[in-house]
Scaffold this active site. Structure first.
Site, PDB file in Angstrom:
ATOM      1  N   LYS A 122       0.860  -1.190   0.000  1.00  0.00           N
ATOM      2  CA  LYS A 122       0.000   0.000   0.000  1.00  0.00           C
ATOM      3  C   LYS A 122       0.890   1.232   0.000  1.00  0.00           C
ATOM      4  O   LYS A 122       1.666   1.442   0.918  1.00  0.00           O
ATOM      5  CB  LYS A 122      -0.927  -0.005   1.219  1.00  0.00           C
ATOM      6  CG  LYS A 122      -1.795   1.245   1.312  1.00  0.00           C
ATOM      7  CD  LYS A 122      -2.912   1.104   2.339  1.00  0.00           C
ATOM      8  CE  LYS A 122      -3.700   2.394   2.470  1.00  0.00           C
ATOM      9  NZ  LYS A 122      -4.813   2.277   3.421  1.00  0.00           N
ATOM     10  N   ASP A 227     -13.569   4.986   9.284  1.00  0.00           N
ATOM     11  CA  ASP A 227     -13.932   4.862   7.866  1.00  0.00           C
ATOM     12  C   ASP A 227     -14.448   3.442   7.638  1.00  0.00           C
ATOM     13  O   ASP A 227     -14.085   2.763   6.696  1.00  0.00           O
ATOM     14  CB  ASP A 227     -12.703   5.145   6.991  1.00  0.00           C
ATOM     15  CG  ASP A 227     -13.079   5.617   5.580  1.00  0.00           C
ATOM     16  OD1 ASP A 227     -14.280   5.801   5.313  1.00  0.00           O
ATOM     17  OD2 ASP A 227     -12.168   5.796   4.764  1.00  0.00           O
TER      18      ASP A 227
HETATM   19  P1  ADP Z   1      -7.471   3.569   0.800  1.00  0.00           P
HETATM   20  O1  ADP Z   1      -6.892   4.184   2.026  1.00  0.00           O
HETATM   21  O2  ADP Z   1      -6.971   4.258  -0.406  1.00  0.00           O
HETATM   22  O3  ADP Z   1      -8.941   3.456   0.853  1.00  0.00           O
HETATM   23  P2  ADP Z   1      -7.352   0.725   1.337  1.00  0.00           P
HETATM   24  O4  ADP Z   1      -6.382   0.258   2.354  1.00  0.00           O
HETATM   25  O5  ADP Z   1      -8.770   0.823   1.772  1.00  0.00           O
HETATM   26  O6  ADP Z   1      -6.841   2.113   0.733  1.00  0.00           O
HETATM   27  O7  ADP Z   1      -7.246  -0.228   0.074  1.00  0.00           O
HETATM   28  C1  ADP Z   1      -7.955   0.034  -1.134  1.00  0.00           C
HETATM   29  C2  ADP Z   1      -8.473  -1.271  -1.738  1.00  0.00           C
HETATM   30  O8  ADP Z   1      -7.385  -2.162  -2.005  1.00  0.00           O
HETATM   31  C3  ADP Z   1      -9.393  -2.035  -0.804  1.00  0.00           C
HETATM   32  O9  ADP Z   1     -10.716  -1.632  -0.927  1.00  0.00           O
HETATM   33  C4  ADP Z   1      -9.179  -3.467  -1.241  1.00  0.00           C
HETATM   34  O10 ADP Z   1      -9.962  -3.762  -2.361  1.00  0.00           O
HETATM   35  C5  ADP Z   1      -7.726  -3.491  -1.670  1.00  0.00           C
HETATM   36  N1  ADP Z   1      -6.859  -3.962  -0.556  1.00  0.00           N
HETATM   37  C6  ADP Z   1      -6.237  -3.189   0.367  1.00  0.00           C
HETATM   38  N2  ADP Z   1      -5.529  -3.919   1.249  1.00  0.00           N
HETATM   39  C7  ADP Z   1      -5.686  -5.200   0.882  1.00  0.00           C
HETATM   40  C8  ADP Z   1      -5.186  -6.454   1.398  1.00  0.00           C
HETATM   41  N3  ADP Z   1      -4.384  -6.500   2.459  1.00  0.00           N
HETATM   42  N4  ADP Z   1      -5.548  -7.579   0.762  1.00  0.00           N
HETATM   43  C9  ADP Z   1      -6.360  -7.535  -0.327  1.00  0.00           C
HETATM   44  N5  ADP Z   1      -6.863  -6.408  -0.855  1.00  0.00           N
HETATM   45  C10 ADP Z   1      -6.538  -5.239  -0.273  1.00  0.00           C
HETATM   46 MG    MG Z   2     -10.155   2.258   1.984  1.00  0.00          MG
END
Ligand code: ADP
Ligand code: MG
Length: 397
Positions: A122, A227
């Site tokens: 991320k 959130d």
């Molecule tokens: P943001 O802060 O931009 O909302 P997120 O952490 O919510 O970021 O991640 C965005 C998207 O990426 C999530 O909605 C999910 O679909 C995917 N995602 C994030 N982390 C994971 C993970 N550990 N495993 C699988 N998918 C993930």
């Molecule tokens: Mg998110």
């Protein structure tokens, strides 16, 4: 924003020294003067110019001319490069695959570690210029140097990882955090789909209760997610939920704790009502005096943060939220989830992420269908190997 992993292969150790010099210089300078880069990089003068030109060509630094001097600033690409290089040296990310998510303030990639395990990377991108609040953000960011995108993105990633660690240790269903550098977090890949993509739930009441229980258990530990929406809840094939996305978490001692708590609860109630036609009279209410089982908020604060930093990030998220709310309904995709439900039944998008699937449109206007949700695993069709042999300089984090 594209992550240019291939670039990693082509940089020399001198290029890297110069890039690091720009990063170091940007702690004190909005635009790092060329003479300072030369001094810090400590390599042959002529080489510095050549390296800068190469870095600029690859968009890792950008030239800026002020009235007083010419200089360079680090770009997101440059910052990505520095973080990836550090992670690759530790073997936690050795190849980068598909982008699986684009949040408003992050990019999510599937990556692999040195042992071939699939992980999620991320990349936090606060203050990025792709959303409409750009003007407000610029004004906000320009006012204070320390609140630059680099600083905020790093802070956001650091905060997220600290929360994930503590939550994981205390048995909460969150991904395992594996590594962290600058604005990047490496975590467990959760083989699941966001609740947003689940068109039908076999026992909505059960899932609803589980999610409310999660909100309550968090609060009993002193925390509010902030959130808690259908994009940040991943549902495994077994139906078990995993919670993600923690940079905006707040303590139950926060001045607006009750507002955030109620908003999280309301978000789930609204979603279940609209999507699964499920409504329950039972839902948790915030009580400030509730006895705590743990004080994870205190524990996280003790893990390398100072109050000032947390407050700065807090302000950023609060300000962003206000800006989004003030922007009106046309900005649907970019709003953070809120508690203002359209009682007339129009289904506007209130999640905080941009949509990443095309079938979302369909799903939200139709009542739940009887067909099971299709689950497909994001395929890694292009693995780009990071060349670990690049350069000999070690990055100190
Ligand atoms: P943001 O802060 O931009 O909302 P997120 O952490 O919510 O970021 O991640 C965005 C998207 O990426 C999530 O909605 C999910 O679909 C995917 N995602 C994030 N982390 C994971 C993970 N550990 N495993 C699988 N998918 C993930
Ligand atoms: Mg998110």
């Amino acid at each position: 924003m594209k992550l240019e992993v291939k670039t990693l292969r082509y940089l020399t150790s001198d290029d890297f020294r110069v890039l690091t010099a720009v990063e170091m210089g940007s702690k004190n300078h909005e635009i790092v003067p060329v003479h300072l880069i030369i001094q810090t990089a400590n390599i042959r003068h002529g080489n510095v110019q050549r390296c800068i030109a190469e870095l600029a060509r690859r968009n890792l630094v950008a030239k800026e001319c002020t009235s007083k001097y010419d200089g360079y600033r680090l770009t997101y690409g440059g910052y990505d490069y520095l973080a990836l290089r550090a992670l690759s040296k530790r073997g936690t990310v050795v190849s980068v695959g598909n982008q699986i998510g684009v949040g408003k303030e992050s990019d999510i990639h599937v990556v692999a570690d040195a042992d071939g395990h699939e992980r999620v990377l991320k990349i936090h991108r606060l203050g990025r210029t792709s959303f409409r609040t750009v003007k407000n953000n610029r004004d906000y960011l320009q006012g204070r140097h320390t609140a630059s995108w680099m600083y905020l993105s790093r802070l956001s990633a650091t905060k997220e990882v600290a929360f994930m660690r503590v939550l994981k240790e205390h048995g909460f269903p969150v991904p395992i955090p594996y590594d962290h550098n600058r604005h990047c977090v490496v975590m467990e890949f959760v083989d699941a789909f966001p609740l947003r993509q689940i068109t039908e739930v076999a026992q909505p009441g059960k899932l609803y209760a589980e999610l409310m229980d999660l909100i309550v258990r968090l609060a009993q530990s002193g925390l509010i997610h902030g959130d808690f929406n259908e994009f940040n809840i991943l549902i495994k094939e077994s139906g078990v939920p995993t919670l993600i996305d923690f940079p905006q978490m707040v303590s139950t001692s926060h001045a607006n704790a009750e507002f955030y708590f109620n908003r999280d609860v309301e978000c789930i109630r609204t979603y279940f009502r609209r999507r699964y036609r499920y409504e329950s009279a039972l839902y948790p209410k915030f009580t400030r005096d509730a006895t705590r089982e743990f004080s994870l908020d205190v524990k996280v604060s003790a893990s390398g943060f100072n109050r000032k930093q947390l407050k700065e990030l807090d302000e950023y998220y609060a300000e962003r939220g206000e800006i989004a709310e003030g922007e009106g309904s046309e900005d649907e995709d970019e709003e953070s989830s809120d508690d203002q439900e359209e009682e007339d039944g129009t289904e506007s998008e209130t999640g905080s992420e941009e949509q990443t699937t095309s079938d979302d449109e369909e799903g939200k206007t139709k009542p739940p269908t009887a067909t099971p949700t299709t689950m497909s695993v994001p395929l890694v069709d292009e693995l780009v190997t990071i060349d670990k042999a690049v350069g000999a300089l070690t990055i100190s984090d």
